[in-house]
Design a protein around this motif. Structure first.
Motif, mmCIF file in Angstrom:
data_model
loop_
_atom_site.group_PDB
_atom_site.id
_atom_site.type_symbol
_atom_site.label_atom_id
_atom_site.label_comp_id
_atom_site.label_asym_id
_atom_site.label_seq_id
_atom_site.Cartn_x
_atom_site.Cartn_y
_atom_site.Cartn_z
ATOM 1 N N PHE A 227 49.583 24.068 70.214
ATOM 2 C CA PHE A 227 48.831 25.278 69.837
ATOM 3 C C PHE A 227 48.832 26.338 70.943
ATOM 4 N N HIS A 228 48.754 27.690 70.595
ATOM 5 C CA HIS A 228 48.332 28.690 71.422
ATOM 6 C C HIS A 228 46.759 28.793 71.691
ATOM 7 N N THR A 229 46.463 28.894 72.678
ATOM 8 C CA THR A 229 44.945 28.822 73.294
ATOM 9 C C THR A 229 44.746 30.185 74.026
ATOM 10 N N ALA A 230 43.852 30.657 73.684
ATOM 11 C CA ALA A 230 43.884 32.224 74.360
ATOM 12 C C ALA A 230 42.523 32.674 74.230
ATOM 13 N N ASN A 231 42.041 33.830 74.847
ATOM 14 C CA ASN A 231 40.954 34.593 74.501
ATOM 15 C C ASN A 231 39.659 34.282 74.591
ATOM 16 N N ALA A 232 39.444 33.755 75.995
ATOM 17 C CA ALA A 232 38.384 33.044 76.387
ATOM 18 C C ALA A 232 37.030 33.997 76.143
ATOM 19 N N ALA A 233 35.684 33.730 75.954
ATOM 20 C CA ALA A 233 34.525 34.662 75.857
ATOM 21 C C ALA A 233 33.308 33.699 75.866
ATOM 22 N N TYR A 234 32.500 34.313 76.581
ATOM 23 C CA TYR A 234 31.105 33.781 76.727
ATOM 24 C C TYR A 234 29.998 34.279 76.063
ATOM 25 N N ASN A 235 29.164 33.605 75.607
ATOM 26 C CA ASN A 235 27.880 34.476 75.236
ATOM 27 C C ASN A 235 27.010 35.085 76.583
ATOM 28 N N PRO A 236 26.116 36.100 76.151
ATOM 29 C CA PRO A 236 25.481 36.473 77.386
ATOM 30 C C PRO A 236 24.853 35.537 78.581
ATOM 31 N N ASP A 237 24.274 34.430 77.850
ATOM 32 C CA ASP A 237 23.390 33.447 78.949
ATOM 33 C C ASP A 237 24.440 32.460 79.310
ATOM 34 N N GLY A 238 25.912 32.450 78.820
ATOM 35 C CA GLY A 238 26.758 31.453 79.388
ATOM 36 C C GLY A 238 26.528 30.065 78.754
ATOM 37 N N LYS A 240 27.574 29.151 75.523
ATOM 38 C CA LYS A 240 28.480 29.226 74.495
ATOM 39 C C LYS A 240 29.760 29.705 74.970
ATOM 40 N N PHE A 241 30.971 28.887 74.809
ATOM 41 C CA PHE A 241 32.249 29.264 75.143
ATOM 42 C C PHE A 241 33.170 29.454 74.043
ATOM 43 N N PHE A 242 33.667 30.476 73.722
ATOM 44 C CA PHE A 242 34.477 30.844 72.624
ATOM 45 C C PHE A 242 35.848 30.875 72.887
ATOM 46 N N PHE A 243 36.840 30.673 72.166
ATOM 47 C CA PHE A 243 38.267 30.937 72.421
ATOM 48 C C PHE A 243 38.958 30.799 71.182
ATOM 49 N N THR A 244 40.225 30.841 71.142
ATOM 50 C CA THR A 244 41.205 30.983 69.868
ATOM 51 C C THR A 244 42.408 30.079 69.999
ATOM 52 N N ARG A 245 42.392 29.433 69.065
ATOM 53 C CA ARG A 245 43.625 28.384 68.649
ATOM 54 C C ARG A 245 44.509 28.867 67.505
ATOM 55 N N CYS A 246 45.678 28.882 67.932
ATOM 56 C CA CYS A 246 46.684 29.646 67.097
ATOM 57 C C CYS A 246 47.668 28.677 66.640
ATOM 58 N N GLU A 247 48.147 28.725 65.455
ATOM 59 C CA GLU A 247 49.375 27.843 65.095
ATOM 60 C C GLU A 247 50.525 28.547 64.774
ATOM 61 N N GLY A 248 51.823 28.132 65.261
ATOM 62 C CA GLY A 248 52.947 29.049 64.569
ATOM 63 C C GLY A 248 53.651 29.151 65.881
ATOM 64 N N GLY A 249 54.562 28.255 66.110
ATOM 65 C CA GLY A 249 55.267 28.074 67.504
ATOM 66 C C GLY A 249 56.426 29.049 67.637
ATOM 67 N N HIS A 250 57.581 28.923 66.706
ATOM 68 C CA HIS A 250 58.979 29.502 66.853
ATOM 69 C C HIS A 250 58.974 30.748 66.164
ATOM 70 N N ASN A 251 58.040 31.649 66.667
ATOM 71 C CA ASN A 251 58.311 32.862 65.955
ATOM 72 C C ASN A 251 57.872 33.344 64.778
ATOM 73 N N GLU A 252 57.239 32.102 63.912
ATOM 74 C CA GLU A 252 56.620 32.256 62.710
ATOM 75 C C GLU A 252 55.255 33.092 62.988
ATOM 76 N N ASP A 253 54.746 33.430 61.714
ATOM 77 C CA ASP A 253 53.680 34.356 61.594
ATOM 78 C C ASP A 253 52.546 33.420 62.458
#
Length: 666
Positions: A227-238, A240-253
């Protein structure tokens, strides 16, 4: 694939399939190029079409497909030349109706705005009665070209520096977020499948660079194989940790979901996908960012999605949390922000209630520009372009404020970024911005000031010593402690520790006081100007309130120490206040930091004279952070009205702490 949908995980998913090219005919090269283009193997498609055109260069249909492959590969110079060749061929308007449109788009990416504008205008002239996406986009691109041309001489508002190879690679590195001394970011350089020979397909991983050291993969269970894993983000008080998981490896959408981990006493929880309808089956949810609703202080999740109900391709949505911290149904951020184009990579500033994001629709310099909008949940005014050099002729996104004042980070594929080939701008690098503060209007005959101008020192600087107090006048015997109250003490706007949601600070009040006094000429410039009454008001405020308050504090603590030495048990009440310029929840944290600076002052006083009494409980400091809840009506909270919301005596009086009461417990 929708236009620019490749940016869902942020970046062009680069892959190479090397195919033998010996002894192939023109037709074979074209068929191989067509196959690669259909499979989104743009690099391979370009190579095949170049081989075909080297055999026969007078085939507009092949030249157009070659131009398309170059554009999708971000090889803009090759694409511009190829589109112009197509446009110059007989019957091109009918056979290749979008050639002028795409020629205009790549010309913009090269900074050729005069050329681009002419191409868009000719496209619109040939499609006078047409409607739809391309016509609407072409009209908007004309406005963008005019914007870029009219702002070509605008002074730059920041210094931009490329992060070195400890972070950046020839692949795409993006989505940087600074937390303390740690830089979290994403990197698209990890092999998808080691077993497929001749093909190089990359996945993104979450990375961390600590104290400027070489980036490494984030440990734990956020990154997941396949999976693609990217786009880390914390909430203001630290918490919670948010991020993105994406599926689609070989140039699929690519299709993405947003995940969250929460901090507990035992450590971080396992990642959990946010529930429906934040994540929606069949559609993407990505680019999480956490803000605060200024009206109730609750968290707001901003994210990007192509779900139904949007205004165009990728839109920014938001979801407000309830009292249990659960996010409600997503709401489209509306047509003020969203368009028929792409809006992405939101980032929220708590102290400003400002939402930053990137768009390829609103008037700008290049492909994707960074914009901001005030009052993010209820945005009404048009987005404002952040200007140069934050924005370039290429794609600029993932703007996020740094942990130090007037710093930020940005991802861009502008010239100077590392790339897998010098022929195209496939890949993104991370840049650091040092933002210039807004210029202040000059004044004639600046007033003199008895206080020296000093820089705000770092609280951990070993050379810092006690700031000498302004000697109070000798008014006879010191009165009893309770008759010395209340004592009111003042702060500069958003100090200490500006743009922070911390509840504590390392600064002590004597340092913030010295810094505040050094800014008196600035207050005179920005509020006094040529108005004698306004100038007198600033002089009176600093003399009769700021300096007088500090003098009262020095007399009070000296008498307090004497009382403690007699064995008395004493409780001192301190209240913290703010002006209403920032959101309510942010101001609550700021009021806490101001009280914290007074606690630090007590701990520092006379090299720690109060410490034994504070540690034993003989002296107790009672805190009440009120934020701006008691600010009188009429105090300006207009972010752009700096004269009245920052520099006026009325606003300045709200940025304070008060020692309000003393109780003897013995």
């Amino acid at each position: 694939m929708k236009p620019a949908i490749q940016h869902i995980t942020f970046v062009f998913i680069f892959s190479i399939w090397v195919t033998p090219m010996l002894a192939q005919t023109f037709g074979a090269f074209v068929r191989a190029g067509d196959k690669a283009l259909a499979e989104k193997e743009y690099y391979t498609a370009v190579r095949h079409y170049e081989e075909a055109l080297s055999i026969s260069d007078n085939k507009p249909a092949v030249k157009f497909k070659y131009a398309e492959a170059c554009r999708l590969l971000f090889a803009f110079e090759k694409a511009e030349k190829a589109y112009k060749d197509v446009i110059g061929s007989p019957g091109s308007s009918a056979e290749f109706p979008l050639a002028r449109f795409w020629c205009g788009m790549v010309s913009r990416q090269l900074g050729n705005h005069d050329v681009a504008k002419k191409q868009f205008e000719k496209y619109l002239s040939a499609n006078k009665n047409a409607t739809g996406y391309y016509v609407d986009m072409a009209r908007q691109q004309v406005l963008s070209c005019e914007f870029a041309l009219s702002h070509s001489g605008t002074p730059e508002n920041a210094e931009i520096s490329w992060l070195d190879k400890s972070v950046n690679t020839p692949y795409s590195d993006f989505a940087a977020t600074k937390i303390g001394d740690s830089l979290f970011y994403s990197s698209l350089r990890f092999n998808y499948d080691e077993n497929v020979k001749g093909k190089e397909i990359k996945l993104s991983r979450l990375m961390i660079s600590e104290n400027g050291e070489k980036g490494r993969i984030v440990t734990g269970n956020a990154n997941k194989e396949g999976f693609h894993t990217a786009n880390a983000a914390y909430n203001p008080d630290g918490s919670k940790f948010f991020f993105t998981r994406c599926e689609g490896g070989h140039n699929e959408d690519i299709r993405c979901d947003i995940y969250v981990k929460e901090a507990t006493a035992e450590g971080w929880t396992r990642p959990e996908a946010l529930p429906t309808p934040i994540n929606l089956e069949g559609f993407t949810s990505t680019h999480p960012a956490i803000g605060l609703n200024p009206e109730n202080g609750m968290e707001v999740l901003y994210f990007v999605s192509d779900r139904p109900g949007g205004k165009g391709n990728l839109d920014i949505w938001y979801s407000e949390a309830n009292e249990k911290g659960q996010f409600g149904p997503p709401v489209n951020a509306g047509e003020t922000i969203n368009s028929i184009g792409d809006e992405m990579s939101p980032s929220y500033s708590v102290s400003e209630d400002r939402l930053y994001f990137s768009s390829d629709w609103h008037p700008g310099f290049g492909g994707l520009d960074v914009f901001y909008i005030e009052n993010s949940v209820k945005a009404e005014s048009a987005p404002l372009n952040l200007g140069k050099p934050i924005n370039s002729y290429n794609n600029d996104l993932y703007f996020s404020l740094g942990s130090e004042p007037l710093t930020a980070f940005l991802s861009s594929n502008r010239p100077g970024s590392l790339s897998l080939s010098e022929d195209y701008n496939c890949c993104y690098d991370i840049y650091k911005l040092s933002i210039f503060p807004p210029e202040e209007p000059p004044i004639e005959d600046p007033p003199t000031d008895t206080m020296p101008i000093v820089e705000f020192p770092h609280p951990e600087d070993p050379e810092i010593t006690e700031v000498p107090p302004v000697s109070p006048p000798d008014n006879g015997p010191v009165p009893p402690l309770d008759l010395m109250l209340p004592i009111t003490l003042y702060f500069h706007n958003d100090e200490p520790d500006s743009n922070s949601v911390k509840n504590t600070t390392a600064f002590s009040y004597d340092l913030t006081y010295a810094f505040y006094l050094s800014l008196k000429p600035t207050y005179l410039r920005n509020y006094g100007r040529d108005d004698q009454a306004a100038t007198a008001a600033i002089n009176d405020f600093f003399t009769d309130e700021v300096i007088a308050g500090y003098n009262k504090l020095e007399s009070f603590v000296a008498r307090l120490l004497t009382e403690l030495e007699t064995g008395r048990i004493i409780e001192v009440s301190i209240k913290g206040f703010t002006s209403p310029r920032a959101p309510t929840q942010y101001n609550y944290h700021l009021a806490n930091r101001r009280i914290s600076s007074m606690k630090n002052y007590f701990n520092r006083y006379r090299l720690g004279a109060f410490k034994p009494y504070l540690q034993s409980g003989q002296l107790k400091l009672v805190e009440t952070p009120l934020g701006e809840t008691t600010a009188p009506p009429g105090i300006s909270d207009n972010y752009f009205d700096r004269r009245n919301s920052i520099y006026s005596p009325e606003a300045s009086r709200e940025r304070r702490i008060e020692i309000t009461e003393i109780r003897f417990k013995d």
